[in-house]
Design an enzyme around this catalytic site. Sequence first.
Site, PDB file in Angstrom:
ATOM      1  N   MET A  48      -1.498  -9.675  10.424  1.00 13.13           N
ATOM      2  CA  MET A  48      -2.482 -10.675  10.863  1.00 13.13           C
ATOM      3  C   MET A  48      -3.471 -11.077   9.769  1.00 13.13           C
ATOM      4  SD  MET A  48      -0.908  -9.782  13.614  1.00 13.13           S
ATOM      5  CE  MET A  48      -1.193  -8.835  15.087  1.00 13.13           C
ATOM      6  N   PRO A  49      -4.017 -10.157   8.964  1.00 17.50           N
ATOM      7  CA  PRO A  49      -4.889 -10.621   7.867  1.00 17.50           C
ATOM      8  C   PRO A  49      -4.145 -11.436   6.815  1.00 17.50           C
ATOM      9  CG  PRO A  49      -5.212  -8.277   8.297  1.00 17.50           C
ATOM     10  CD  PRO A  49      -4.007  -8.698   9.070  1.00 17.50           C
ATOM     11  N   HIS A  97      -1.831  -0.747  16.568  1.00 21.95           N
ATOM     12  CA  HIS A  97      -0.813  -0.113  15.715  1.00 21.95           C
ATOM     13  C   HIS A  97       0.534  -0.031  16.435  1.00 21.95           C
ATOM     14  CE1 HIS A  97      -4.048   0.962  13.017  1.00 21.95           C
ATOM     15  NE2 HIS A  97      -3.287   1.720  12.271  1.00 21.95           N
ATOM     16  N   GLU A 154       0.845  -1.194   0.000  1.00 21.23           N
ATOM     17  CA  GLU A 154       0.000   0.000   0.000  1.00 21.23           C
ATOM     18  C   GLU A 154       0.884   1.248   0.000  1.00 21.23           C
ATOM     19  OE1 GLU A 154      -2.004  -0.651   3.682  1.00 21.23           O
ATOM     20  OE2 GLU A 154      -2.666  -2.634   3.054  1.00 21.23           O
ATOM     21  N   ALA A 183       3.295  -3.987  11.643  1.00 20.71           N
ATOM     22  CA  ALA A 183       3.244  -5.402  12.056  1.00 20.71           C
ATOM     23  C   ALA A 183       1.816  -5.880  12.306  1.00 20.71           C
ATOM     24  CB  ALA A 183       4.085  -5.603  13.314  1.00 20.71           C
ATOM     25  N   ASP A 184       1.004  -5.005  12.846  1.00 24.93           N
ATOM     26  CA  ASP A 184      -0.369  -5.385  13.180  1.00 24.93           C
ATOM     27  C   ASP A 184      -1.145  -5.842  11.941  1.00 24.93           C
ATOM     28  OD1 ASP A 184      -0.482  -3.674  16.050  1.00 24.93           O
ATOM     29  OD2 ASP A 184       0.813  -2.871  14.481  1.00 24.93           O
ATOM     30  N   PHE A 185      -0.738  -5.349  10.775  1.00 21.42           N
ATOM     31  CA  PHE A 185      -1.459  -5.676   9.540  1.00 21.42           C
ATOM     32  C   PHE A 185      -0.987  -6.990   8.917  1.00 21.42           C
ATOM     33  CE2 PHE A 185      -1.915  -0.788   8.856  1.00 21.42           C
ATOM     34  CZ  PHE A 185      -2.801  -0.724   9.915  1.00 21.42           C
ATOM     35  N   ALA A 240      -5.375  -4.963   0.911  1.00 16.40           N
ATOM     36  CA  ALA A 240      -5.814  -6.359   0.809  1.00 16.40           C
ATOM     37  C   ALA A 240      -4.640  -7.232   1.236  1.00 16.40           C
ATOM     38  CB  ALA A 240      -6.250  -6.668  -0.620  1.00 16.40           C
ATOM     39  N   GLU A 241      -4.403  -7.282   2.549  1.00 22.92           N
ATOM     40  CA  GLU A 241      -3.162  -7.872   3.049  1.00 22.92           C
ATOM     41  C   GLU A 241      -2.982  -9.320   2.629  1.00 22.92           C
ATOM     42  OE1 GLU A 241      -5.266  -6.093   4.859  1.00 22.92           O
ATOM     43  OE2 GLU A 241      -4.146  -4.411   5.681  1.00 22.92           O
TER      44      GLU A 241
END
Lengths: 327, 321
Positions: free
Chosen positions: B88-89, B129, B30, B84-86, B59-60
């Site tokens: 997870m998807p 975040h 992104e 890092a939190d993203f 759209a991870e």
Amino acid sequence: MPAADLSADHLFDLYRRMKTIRVFEDTCVAAHKAGEIPGYIHSSAGQEAVPVGVCAVLTREDRITSTHRGHGHGLAKGADLERMMLELYGRVGGLCGGKGGSMHVADFSVGMLGANGIVAGGIPIAVGAAQGLRLFGSQAVVACFFGDGAVNRGPFMEGLNWAAVYGLPVLFVCEDNTFSAFTHSSTTTAGPGPLARAQACGVAGERVDGNDVIAVRAAAERLVGEMRAGGGPRFLWCRTYRFSGHVSIDPATYRKQEDLDAALKRDPLLVTRGQLGDAAAADAIDAEVEAEIARVQDIARKAPYPPRAEAFDDVQDIGSPAVEAAR
Amino acid sequence: MSNVITMGEVAARTLADEMRRDPTIWVLGEDVQAGGIFAQYKGLFQEFGAARVVNTPIAESTIMGAGLGAALVGTRPVIEMRIADFVMPAIDELVNQIAKVRYMFGGQARASVVVRVPHGLHPGSAAQHSQVIESWFVNVPGLVVAAPSTALDLAGLLRTALRCDDPVVFFEPKAMFKNVADMLGDWPAIPFGKAERRREGKDVTIVSWAQAMPAAIEAAAALSADGVEADLLDLRTLWPWDSEAVLASAARTGRALVVQEGVGASGFGAEVAVTIAEHSAARVRRLASPRIPVPFAPTLEDVCFIRPGMIVAAAKEMVAG
């Protein structure tokens, strides 16, 4: 569907491929029940016309991604039959050296990028493969097989959108076998079906009788032709029916007997036999296929299991467990 | 002549070097065409264009999975995860697919990808975040895990990541991207699995990495002022990790303090501590964040940070005891 534009030889070849998948699946399910094959088998019996019809219009350079029910996709793309049998038996010489088994059969040498134990797992891989091929200037296309269960997962929508945004040559093939594991997909899927979802993302496509290999092949030929001409992604919704349970140990008591009986009358092998119009020739193919599968099964039964030490190979180069173990 | 630039610019320039060297390297994620949110892709779109610097949908799953697909046909994608939190998807694509394709397909495939993951506590960023999750990925066979704490290490390890065939999860200290350093000379490749000694000492070993390092460096200086000499090791990569350097130091000092940002329970600090306990007679202690989600208010968030004073106090207790 008239078979007029297909040569008789080609139709016999399609039948032979379908029959090979059927006998392979039935043989492996029986071998699993007999305790010869570990784990379990997701049989694609009843669905053979889909991979055979689609892969008939693909070149060796084209890639496919597959599902947990992936033997047929691999065999249709040209994976080695003997090595696939060895893999299911978990023996030396298997496609994946015995590390993958039924759910992870892969043959990269023919563009089969692997079966996948995760529903919809192949969809992001397929669009990325198309993107990578484009970076190299390749003309190859990617066919992405998935089931009716996958259309309810997020990566399905993400992948459609992605392929449309970048105009990637991906043929999304929904092999709709009616069931999501033990559940009739109609009870868990909203709306008018997968094709409408694709169209909502701007991906055009067709719905086809997934038990008619000539119809599947013709639709795939049209759609792949449009893709090769630069038309971007296309969608092929193949309606078919899973003859077996979800896995080899599933008696499928959740399904109505009359539904199965009706489906068996529309067995894709019977449909193709009818189109061939030469029962004796089809019988001869059947006998040859059965002999060939018996031959490779015999090889698999006699092959050794991989040695224990191989469990540590091919994990990674840097920080590999083999190096750790040697310390 | 000086060359004072931010850590984000160091990352971007290093990647540009490698993209010039290897035309199969490309970037997807992104906002990468805008330079990324930490300037870690600054200038790449202008130089390499839209084919090699690909702006993606949010759209991870498919960012990660498409990166894999592109690797399976022979390209080397840099997969940007934003924070890092993203990840997870995209965990299925990373853990079930990328980490395992080589193994489960019997060596037919390589997932030569670099997954760039800005991570770490970031003031005011709260529960979704600000996570520190690198320990999770050490538990996944097939992955290499890097977590540099300096611009020079980030550059050197990023080069190595882009030149190796293994999938690398590359954690970058997101609260430090704007730090500036005078980056004279070359920024050579750095091998994985080699710790860097930030300070030499005989009294207590301190092992840390990533965003906990600045506090550890400050603490080591304060300890020295009080007559306690710390042997301070920055691990730089967590898999593989430099157990030899850690064990040698612990054997010399007889005391090892492991300092980890992020939840301690089942964290990588525990792996370091138990390895020391198994292979040396050194006393071991661990400092880590409590097992709570990262809170927002400064007074609450503060309990997650490892402060220099905590390290000083723990080290002094060990030396006294």
